[in-house]
Enzyme design. Structure first.
Site, mmCIF file in Angstrom:
data_model
loop_
_atom_site.group_PDB
_atom_site.id
_atom_site.type_symbol
_atom_site.label_atom_id
_atom_site.label_comp_id
_atom_site.label_asym_id
_atom_site.label_seq_id
_atom_site.Cartn_x
_atom_site.Cartn_y
_atom_site.Cartn_z
ATOM 1 N N ALA A 240 42.636 36.080 46.070
ATOM 2 C CA ALA A 240 43.739 36.781 45.399
ATOM 3 C C ALA A 240 43.922 38.189 45.942
ATOM 4 C CB ALA A 240 43.483 36.816 43.888
ATOM 5 N N GLU A 241 42.820 38.918 46.072
ATOM 6 C CA GLU A 241 42.937 40.325 46.446
ATOM 7 C C GLU A 241 43.322 40.485 47.918
ATOM 8 O OE1 GLU A 241 40.274 39.567 43.046
ATOM 9 O OE2 GLU A 241 40.254 38.866 45.124
ATOM 10 N N ALA B 193 60.759 38.137 35.388
ATOM 11 C CA ALA B 193 59.662 39.074 35.221
ATOM 12 C C ALA B 193 60.126 40.168 34.278
ATOM 13 C CB ALA B 193 59.243 39.673 36.564
ATOM 14 N N ASP C 159 48.263 30.228 51.264
ATOM 15 C CA ASP C 159 48.451 31.284 50.259
ATOM 16 C C ASP C 159 49.361 32.396 50.760
ATOM 17 O OD1 ASP C 159 46.679 29.826 48.786
ATOM 18 O OD2 ASP C 159 45.204 31.431 48.536
ATOM 19 N N TYR D 244 35.946 24.616 43.805
ATOM 20 C CA TYR D 244 35.291 25.821 44.293
ATOM 21 C C TYR D 244 33.835 25.548 44.657
ATOM 22 C CZ TYR D 244 39.184 28.410 42.172
ATOM 23 O OH TYR D 244 40.421 28.884 41.831
ATOM 24 N N TYR D 245 33.415 26.136 45.770
ATOM 25 C CA TYR D 245 32.022 26.117 46.185
ATOM 26 C C TYR D 245 31.652 27.569 46.521
ATOM 27 C CZ TYR D 245 33.205 21.196 46.563
ATOM 28 O OH TYR D 245 33.656 19.921 46.283
ATOM 29 N N GLY E 255 51.652 34.461 42.662
ATOM 30 C CA GLY E 255 51.397 35.612 41.795
ATOM 31 C C GLY E 255 50.861 36.801 42.558
ATOM 32 N N ASP E 256 50.005 36.540 43.533
ATOM 33 C CA ASP E 256 49.480 37.624 44.376
ATOM 34 C C ASP E 256 50.609 38.255 45.187
ATOM 35 O OD1 ASP E 256 46.959 36.720 43.476
ATOM 36 O OD2 ASP E 256 46.822 35.334 45.168
ATOM 37 N N GLY F 9 49.159 31.312 45.210
ATOM 38 C CA GLY F 9 49.371 32.549 45.958
ATOM 39 C C GLY F 9 50.629 33.298 45.589
#
Length: 337
Positions: free
Chosen positions: A50-51, A245, A307, A118-119, A270-271, A268
């Site tokens: 995300a970041e 929004a 993403d 997820y891993y 939203g990011d 992706g």
């Protein structure tokens, strides 16, 4: 607060400058969207975080962006650093941990959406702590961007985010942006709602989806109810899916419809939206145009399976920002033409 000012024309906004994003980025494996993961012969390798998504879109939009994190000293970690760095993001502050792996996620197309596996247990990034905040890049940043993914990764990561959000405003040169980014699979049952509400209310700028707010804090919540639950942020932006929004801030309430567009995959978006809004604020746009830039950037993510997707050129973005309200929403279809 040294990170922003207020005027009748523009309201509160962060100071001009760059953005530092802190959080985990993983290597991502995905089959062709039309294929079954179980029987796929080939998997596409990309990166997902995300970041770093926010940082990459900020760089696309001409905003200096740095990403702070840790990866394993392994091929996936080197792939992550190469791809994020190639997008124009400063990755020189990312550590390579020889004792922990780079996190991994696998996307599984299901026909009705995408399931993510997820891993990332005991990953390099999960060992991050408040010491990351001593990085010199923060001394000249206009914004520090965090998300609700990070505090779910480990106790030390939660300490990192809590520490960042509780630094008094007078003691930091930057505003803090926080995207709730609720990932239910990462949280022990019954823990996310309280933690994420407390953290989101401490930020200067908070992003939250109406759907995730309803999932976390009550199924009948409306945007104004979310504002009542989160009175702390100087600017709260509620994302109502593909509808609109809604920004709550010193300028009052601003509502900007989303762009109509064909959705390939929502991961992706939203990011990308957060990056667009932050870029708009940092270049001095009013709230209407900042929200529009968020929607434009989000649309680029919606139209790809990765993403991070390509943005329209700057001239086209400017034309979209200038459109009359009556033409705005329908313009999204032209972006995929």
């Amino acid at each position: 607060m040294t990170s922003g000012g207020q005027s009748a024309e523009s309201g509160w906004r962060p100071a001009k400058g760059g953005v530092v994003c802190i959080g985990e980025t993983m290597a991502a494996l995905a089959p062709d969207p039309s294929s079954s993961l179980e029987y796929a012969d080939d998997l596409r390798v990309s990166v997902a975080g995300a970041e770093s998504n926010v940082a990459m879109y900020l760089a696309d939009l001409g905003v200096p962006a740095a990403w702070l994190s840790a990866v394993g000293d392994d091929p996936f970690g080197r792939r992550v650093l190469a791809e994020v760095g190639a997008a124009g993001v400063d990755v020189s502050g990312v550590g390579a941990d020889p004792g922990r792996p780079t996190g991994l996620l696998v996307k599984e197309p299901t026909g009705s959406g995408t399931r993510v596996h997820y891993y990332r247990g005991e990953s390099a990034a999960s060992a991050m702590g408040p010491d990351v905040l001593a990085d010199d890049r923060l001394k000249s940043a206009a914004v520090l961007h965090l998300t609700g993914v990070t505090p779910a990764l480990s106790a030390s990561c939660r300490n990192l985010v809590t520490t960042a959000l509780t630094v008094p405003a007078a003691e930091r040169p930057y505003a803090i942006s926080f995207d709730v980014n609720h990932r239910p699979a990462l949280w022990p049952p019954g823990t996310a709602a309280t933690v994420l509400r407390e953290l989101a209310d401490l930020a200067d700028i908070t992003f939250v989806g109406l759907d995730e707010a309803q999932e976390l804090w009550g199924g009948d919540l409306q945007p104004a109810d979310v504002r009542a639950l989160l009175p702390g942020p100087r600017l709260l932006i509620v994302k109502d899916g593909g509808h609109a929004a809604i920004a709550f801030g010193d300028e009052g309430v601003r509502i900007v419809p989303a762009l109509d567009t064909h959705v390939v995959e929502p991961v992706g978006a939203g990011d990308a939206f957060a990056a667009g809004v932050l870029a708009g604020l940092l270049r001095g746009e009013d709230m209407e145009r900042a929200l529009r830039l968020g929607h434009i950037t989000a649309t680029s993510a919606l139209q790809v399976t990765a993403d991070h997707g390509p943005l329209p050129d700057s001239a086209r973005i400017e034309r979209l920002l200038e459109l009359p309200a009556s033409e705005w929403a329908a313009a999204g279809n032209s972006l995929s033409a």
